[in-house]
Scaffold this motif. Sequence first.
Motif, PDB file in Angstrom:
ATOM      1  N   ASP A  76      -0.102  -6.251   1.057  1.00 20.41           N
ATOM      2  CA  ASP A  76       0.920  -5.829   1.962  1.00 20.41           C
ATOM      3  C   ASP A  76       1.906  -7.157   2.425  1.00 20.41           C
ATOM      4  O   ASP A  76       2.810  -6.957   3.076  1.00 20.41           O
ATOM      5  CB  ASP A  76       0.190  -5.118   3.029  1.00 20.41           C
ATOM      6  CG  ASP A  76      -0.094  -3.631   2.956  1.00 20.41           C
ATOM      7  OD1 ASP A  76       0.843  -2.845   2.681  1.00 20.41           O
ATOM      8  OD2 ASP A  76      -1.327  -3.248   2.458  1.00 20.41           O
ATOM      9  N   TRP A 107       3.834   9.714   3.652  1.00 23.99           N
ATOM     10  CA  TRP A 107       2.379   9.633   3.586  1.00 23.99           C
ATOM     11  C   TRP A 107       1.670  10.630   4.307  1.00 23.99           C
ATOM     12  O   TRP A 107       0.715  10.968   3.942  1.00 23.99           O
ATOM     13  CB  TRP A 107       2.080   8.104   4.081  1.00 23.99           C
ATOM     14  CG  TRP A 107       0.746   7.260   3.700  1.00 23.99           C
ATOM     15  CD1 TRP A 107      -0.481   8.007   3.395  1.00 23.99           C
ATOM     16  CD2 TRP A 107       0.560   6.219   3.671  1.00 23.99           C
ATOM     17  NE1 TRP A 107      -1.409   7.308   3.100  1.00 23.99           N
ATOM     18  CE2 TRP A 107      -0.929   5.930   3.325  1.00 23.99           C
ATOM     19  CE3 TRP A 107       1.066   5.075   3.835  1.00 23.99           C
ATOM     20  CZ2 TRP A 107      -1.629   4.839   3.188  1.00 23.99           C
ATOM     21  CZ3 TRP A 107       0.560   3.685   3.729  1.00 23.99           C
ATOM     22  CH2 TRP A 107      -0.899   3.757   3.405  1.00 23.99           C
ATOM     23  N   ARG A 164       0.893   4.543  -2.670  1.00 22.12           N
ATOM     24  CA  ARG A 164       0.606   5.779  -2.083  1.00 22.12           C
ATOM     25  C   ARG A 164       1.800   6.809  -2.421  1.00 22.12           C
ATOM     26  O   ARG A 164       1.427   7.939  -2.579  1.00 22.12           O
ATOM     27  CB  ARG A 164       0.306   5.828  -0.567  1.00 22.12           C
ATOM     28  CG  ARG A 164      -0.933   5.112  -0.361  1.00 22.12           C
ATOM     29  CD  ARG A 164      -2.127   6.190  -0.596  1.00 22.12           C
ATOM     30  NE  ARG A 164      -3.398   5.750   0.180  1.00 22.12           N
ATOM     31  CZ  ARG A 164      -4.414   6.669   0.350  1.00 22.12           C
ATOM     32  NH1 ARG A 164      -4.341   7.913   0.091  1.00 22.12           N
ATOM     33  NH2 ARG A 164      -5.610   6.291   0.722  1.00 22.12           N
ATOM     34  N   LEU A 222       3.629   6.463  10.826  1.00 25.53           N
ATOM     35  CA  LEU A 222       3.421   5.978   9.831  1.00 25.53           C
ATOM     36  C   LEU A 222       4.703   6.671   8.778  1.00 25.53           C
ATOM     37  O   LEU A 222       5.546   7.334   9.396  1.00 25.53           O
ATOM     38  CB  LEU A 222       2.083   6.479   9.061  1.00 25.53           C
ATOM     39  CG  LEU A 222       1.456   5.591   7.804  1.00 25.53           C
ATOM     40  CD1 LEU A 222       1.286   4.058   8.243  1.00 25.53           C
ATOM     41  CD2 LEU A 222       0.172   6.210   7.331  1.00 25.53           C
ATOM     42  N   PHE A 223       4.481   6.276   7.503  1.00 21.36           N
ATOM     43  CA  PHE A 223       5.827   6.917   6.545  1.00 21.36           C
ATOM     44  C   PHE A 223       5.619   8.283   6.631  1.00 21.36           C
ATOM     45  O   PHE A 223       4.465   8.784   6.386  1.00 21.36           O
ATOM     46  CB  PHE A 223       5.455   6.424   5.235  1.00 21.36           C
ATOM     47  CG  PHE A 223       5.861   4.929   5.118  1.00 21.36           C
ATOM     48  CD1 PHE A 223       7.387   4.627   4.647  1.00 21.36           C
ATOM     49  CD2 PHE A 223       5.142   3.856   5.581  1.00 21.36           C
ATOM     50  CE1 PHE A 223       7.458   3.240   4.475  1.00 21.36           C
ATOM     51  CE2 PHE A 223       5.401   2.702   5.235  1.00 21.36           C
ATOM     52  CZ  PHE A 223       6.535   2.272   4.854  1.00 21.36           C
ATOM     53  N   THR A 269       0.766  -1.258  -0.018  1.00 21.53           N
ATOM     54  CA  THR A 269       0.053   0.145   0.018  1.00 21.53           C
ATOM     55  C   THR A 269       0.852   1.370  -0.133  1.00 21.53           C
ATOM     56  O   THR A 269       0.378   2.420  -0.616  1.00 21.53           O
ATOM     57  CB  THR A 269      -1.038  -0.012   1.226  1.00 21.53           C
ATOM     58  OG1 THR A 269      -1.760  -1.318   1.269  1.00 21.53           O
ATOM     59  CG2 THR A 269      -1.872   1.015   1.184  1.00 21.53           C
ATOM     60  N   VAL A 270       1.782   1.268   0.836  1.00 20.11           N
ATOM     61  CA  VAL A 270       2.777   2.705   0.920  1.00 20.11           C
ATOM     62  C   VAL A 270       3.362   2.850  -0.497  1.00 20.11           C
ATOM     63  O   VAL A 270       3.399   4.021  -0.670  1.00 20.11           O
ATOM     64  CB  VAL A 270       3.766   2.279   1.837  1.00 20.11           C
ATOM     65  CG1 VAL A 270       4.919   1.295   1.489  1.00 20.11           C
ATOM     66  CG2 VAL A 270       4.539   3.535   2.032  1.00 20.11           C
TER      67      VAL A 270
END
Length: 303
Positions: free
Chosen positions: A130, A251, A105, A247-248, A101-102
């Motif tokens: 993921d 992101w 995104r 989180l990242f 997912t990352v």
Amino acid sequence: MRADLGDLNAFLAVARAGGFRGAARTSGMSASALSEAVRRLEARLGVRLLHRTTRSVAPTEAGARLIERLGPALGEVEAALDLMNTFRDHPSGTLRLNVPTVAARVVLPSILPGFMAAYPDIKVEVVVEDGFVDILASGCDAGIRYEERLEQDMIAVPIGPRTQRAAAAAAPAYLDRCGRPTHPRDLLNHACLTGRFASGVTTDCWEFERDGEVIRIQVQGPLVVSLGAGVDLMIDMAVAGCGVISLFEDWLRPYFESGALEPVLQDWWQPFSGPFLYYPGRRLVPPPLRAFLDFIRTGGAGA
């Protein structure tokens, strides 16, 4: 009975040129190599294909019949090979990527628009998962994962930002109400929003680093979401003031810029190496994937 394609081409060249010397000038093969190829073909077929004299070469009846059928057939083969050249020179087809997912995104949005503009005949299919997957079994050409999750027999190429950070954040209203942490251990007294991978592993152990000191904090909180599809809910809950999120950084950046979230413990955000595009190294690379590799290696559109 199978015959070598090179021998068939040699026979056709000699028959069309009316001799071995003439065929040598047009085919790029030596006269002796052409003669050996024709002899090999005749031996395999068990029939004489050419009448040879010191001054000329002419097809036998069997040779003439073979030429009649062989010309169109080899023309089809050449057309098929020319089509492959088109794939190489002007790649087309489908590129199938398996990404977390990352990556969908924060990595692919800066790469795919430029790539798709440069290669309009390539269709891109992106499968977002993921968990770790076998990209061949899943029918994908390549995947994007982080270094610790790469298989050893894969070729890995850097893609996207080479250094990323894990960021902690919360809504200003939450921090006004519950206080702003000044040290990672302060999070033990805060509501922290966490996730769970499909494997069952949870993200409730947060790691921070500053000046070589690494601190791991086992956090707790009111919400656990399935990582992937549930991350948007986790962010929404953080924006709503329900707790601290990790989180990242890339992101969360849009939420920092809008003021919806406020960075927390920024001096302690831990850096880690960026993702890699990986693919099997034991087979020919499909033209769409080769084009994508060339694009990211040359720094296409911020890759």
